[in-house]
Design a protein around this motif. Structure first.
Motif: not given
Length: 140
Positions: A48-69
């Motif tokens: 997969x592309x680097x961008x696709x891998x980073x998208x996986x990170x961003x999606x998970x990071x966004x969910x974790x960030x929601x927990x703290x506002x």
């Protein structure tokens, strides 16, 4: 100069800044052409592309960030440079109610697991911390 992680001095300066209001982080992103997962990662050898891998990170990071506002305000691929010149592949803008909320996201129980996608996909970045005056059309 683009980097992959903050220096120890940069992190301390961010952490110890007395400003306790909201922060928005503008990330200029350069992706690997092909993701490079480590040999112990379940995705090792995945084509997969680097961008696709980073998208996986961003999606998970966004969910974790929601927990703290926190929230992701923008994740976008670069279309073109209208003013100036550069070589960035994407832009990510995150918003947090405080810098402590961002640090809490870095200390999230799943951060180590999610960060493997960032490491696989990201070649380098610049991260600019800002003190927002407006967010989503609203004056703060």
């Amino acid at each position: 100069m683009p980097a992959f992680q903050p220096t120890a001095d940069q992190f301390r300066a961010f952490r110890d800044d007395p400003y306790d209001g909201p922060v928005a982080q503008v990330n200029l992103l350069k992706f690997r052409v092909k993701a490079e997962y480590g040999p112990d990662d379940p995705e090792h050898g995945e084509a997969i592309s680097g961008e696709a891998a980073y998208m996986r990170y961003s999606e998970a990071f966004t969910e974790a960030a929601k927990e703290v506002g926190g929230s992701t305000l923008l994740l976008a691929s670069t279309e073109r440079y209208f003013i100036g010149q550069g070589d960035w592949d994407g832009v990510l803008v995150n918003h947090f109610p405080t810098r402590q909320a961002f640090i809490a996201t870095l200390n999230h129980k799943d951060y180590k697991s999610m960060s493997r996608h960032r490491e696989a996909g990201l070649l380098c970045q610049e991260l600019i911390v800002t003190r927002p005056s407006w967010v989503s059309g609203e004056k703060l």
